[in-house]
Enzyme design. Structure first.
Site, PDB file in Angstrom:
ATOM      1  N   GLU A   1      -4.810  -4.612  10.951  1.00 30.24           N
ATOM      2  CA  GLU A   1      -3.928  -3.457  11.096  1.00 30.24           C
ATOM      3  C   GLU A   1      -4.208  -2.833  12.320  1.00 30.24           C
ATOM      4  O   GLU A   1      -5.254  -2.051  12.387  1.00 30.24           O
ATOM      5  CB  GLU A   1      -4.024  -2.621   9.694  1.00 30.24           C
TER       6      GLU A   1
ATOM      7  N   SER B   1       3.486  -2.001  10.315  1.00 31.65           N
ATOM      8  CA  SER B   1       4.990  -1.906  10.591  1.00 31.65           C
ATOM      9  C   SER B   1       5.691  -3.297  10.205  1.00 31.65           C
ATOM     10  O   SER B   1       6.572  -3.702  10.972  1.00 31.65           O
ATOM     11  CB  SER B   1       5.518  -1.670  11.931  1.00 31.65           C
TER      12      SER B   1
ATOM     13  N   GLY C   1       3.210   2.485  10.898  1.00 30.13           N
ATOM     14  CA  GLY C   1       3.935   3.340  10.739  1.00 30.13           C
ATOM     15  C   GLY C   1       4.804   3.678  11.882  1.00 30.13           C
ATOM     16  O   GLY C   1       5.483   4.759  12.038  1.00 30.13           O
TER      17      GLY C   1
ATOM     18  N   LYS D   1      -0.040   4.187  -0.326  1.00 25.84           N
ATOM     19  CA  LYS D   1      -0.667   5.387   0.310  1.00 25.84           C
ATOM     20  C   LYS D   1      -0.412   6.580  -0.664  1.00 25.84           C
ATOM     21  O   LYS D   1      -0.394   6.283  -1.823  1.00 25.84           O
ATOM     22  CB  LYS D   1      -0.219   5.640   1.739  1.00 25.84           C
TER      23      LYS D   1
ATOM     24  N   GLU E   1      -6.643   4.914   7.957  1.00 17.66           N
ATOM     25  CA  GLU E   1      -6.445   6.327   7.803  1.00 17.66           C
ATOM     26  C   GLU E   1      -7.811   7.021   6.943  1.00 17.66           C
ATOM     27  O   GLU E   1      -8.137   8.091   7.210  1.00 17.66           O
ATOM     28  CB  GLU E   1      -5.279   6.337   6.798  1.00 17.66           C
TER      29      GLU E   1
ATOM     30  N   HIS F   1      -9.393   1.409   5.412  1.00 22.22           N
ATOM     31  CA  HIS F   1      -8.049   1.514   5.681  1.00 22.22           C
ATOM     32  C   HIS F   1      -8.237   2.513   6.969  1.00 22.22           C
ATOM     33  O   HIS F   1      -9.126   3.347   6.951  1.00 22.22           O
ATOM     34  CB  HIS F   1      -7.180   2.220   4.923  1.00 22.22           C
TER      35      HIS F   1
ATOM     36  N   ASN G   1       0.750  -1.054  -0.036  1.00 23.75           N
ATOM     37  CA  ASN G   1       0.020  -0.075   0.007  1.00 23.75           C
ATOM     38  C   ASN G   1       0.892   1.179  -0.212  1.00 23.75           C
ATOM     39  O   ASN G   1       1.533   1.580   1.036  1.00 23.75           O
ATOM     40  CB  ASN G   1      -0.890  -0.007   1.222  1.00 23.75           C
TER      41      ASN G   1
HETATM   42  P1  13P Z   1       3.359   0.386   7.482  1.00 22.66           P
HETATM   43  O1  13P Z   1       3.739  -0.659   7.042  1.00 22.66           O
HETATM   44  O2  13P Z   1       3.997   1.656   6.960  1.00 22.66           O
HETATM   45  O3  13P Z   1       3.234   0.490   8.871  1.00 22.66           O
HETATM   46  O4  13P Z   1       1.787   0.782   6.762  1.00 22.66           O
HETATM   47  C1  13P Z   1       0.869  -0.237   7.227  1.00 22.66           C
HETATM   48  C2  13P Z   1      -0.158  -0.002   6.448  1.00 22.66           C
HETATM   49  O5  13P Z   1      -1.173   0.977   6.857  1.00 22.66           O
HETATM   50  C3  13P Z   1      -0.609  -0.799   5.365  1.00 22.66           C
HETATM   51  O6  13P Z   1      -1.752  -0.481   4.883  1.00 22.66           O
END
Ligand code: 13P
Length: 285
Positions: A202, A246, A208, A46, A134, A132, A44
């Site tokens: 997640e 992560s 992150g 983003k 976010e 997601h 992903n």
């Molecule tokens: P990270 O791998 O950067 O922690 O992000 C995970 C994520 O949100 C994947 O959709």
């Protein structure tokens, strides 16, 4: 490629043959870990990257795939909308699929700024990430929105990767399982079938941050998701459950060995070609 009748039959047969090992968890997974099925590694991106970066990563992966001398897991890349066409064309003759990071809950029409599931399918996507954290937090998406989006995705034969995960506050209050299971129940359209979607667990606090749950915690949550799926679809053992948050070359191998972890959803590390390739190679299958 993903959910052929043969795999379905293998899944059903192994469900019958499976006898669950004794575990100290209160929620033993009632289904086999699907070790016979290939893992899925999803990247992903983003809202990151540009034309040059997208080309470098996609073309680099295609090259590495050609040179690989062993079976690889299934791979899907989810760039942001402007680069989907570019990445699709670069990967067209490879086994790597592409996916979008969102879709509209509306079918088509006067919805400025939106992209429909039909359009996403039309440009060659196999997957769409939905719900997601976010999007849930920054754009106030609710389970009802996600359910509506999943319904239109299914109509277009797009495979939704439906994300669920607890916040730090929920974890600290001991509400992880309650929180993720209600997201799960409320985000799945009625009549969805086991082979039509994936779940990504997640934890919001792991995204992150460089922190991940322990392997025991991941196993416990994935077991609970599998068990809940058993009340919704059949056979629930064939719905892949990805872990995300992560994931890195340092922990991917260990995470992918956990029971009921059928792959990973990778954020930051999927923007670094070598790290993402390391993660891909961490999969046994
Ligand atoms: P990270 O791998 O950067 O922690 O992000 C995970 C994520 O949100 C994947 O959709």
């Amino acid at each position: 490629y993903l959910y052929s009748p043969l795999l379905f039959a293998i899944g059903s047969a192994s469900t019958l043959l499976y006898s669950p090992p004794a575990t100290r968890h209160s929620l033993p997974p009632p289904f086999p870990p699907m070790s016979s099925r290939k893992k899925l590694i999803a990247g992903n991106w983003k809202m990151n990257g540009n034309r040059v970066e997208a080309t470098r990563i996609a073309a680099g992966l295609a090259r590495k795939l050609t040179d690989a001398d062993r079976p690889l897991p299934r791979i899907t890349l989810c760039p942001s909308f402007p680069y989907l066409g570019l990445v699709h064309d670069l990967l067209e003759n490879t086994a790597i699929k592409i996916g979008a990071q969102n879709c509209s809950e509306y079918l088509e029409g006067s919805y400025t700024g939106e992209a429909s599931a039909k359009q996403i399918k039309d440009i060659g996507c196999a997957h769409v990430i939905l719900g997601h954290s976010e999007r849930r937090s920054h754009f106030k998406e609710t389970n009802a929105n996600i359910k509506a989006k999943a319904a239109v995705a299914l109509k277009e034969k797009l495979i939704p990767i439906i994300c669920i995960g607890e916040t730090l506050a929920q974890k600290e209050a001991g509400q992880t399982i309650t929180a993720i299971l209600s997201q799960l129940r409320e985000s799945l359209p009625k009549d969805i079938r086991a082979e039509q979607f994936l779940i990504a667990y997640e934890p919001v606090w792991a995204i992150g941050s460089g922190s991940t749950p322990t392997c025991e915690e991941i196993e416990h949550v994935h077991g609970a998701i599998r068990q809940e799926l058993g009340k919704i679809v059949s056979p629930a053992g064939i719905t892949p459950i990805l872990y995300g948050g992560s994931v890195s070359p340092a922990n991917a191998k260990e995470i992918m060995k956990i029971q009921n972890v059928n792959g990973v959803l990778v954020g930051g590390a999927s923007l670094k070609l070598d790290e993402f390739w390391d993660i891909i190679q961490s999969s046994d299958e």
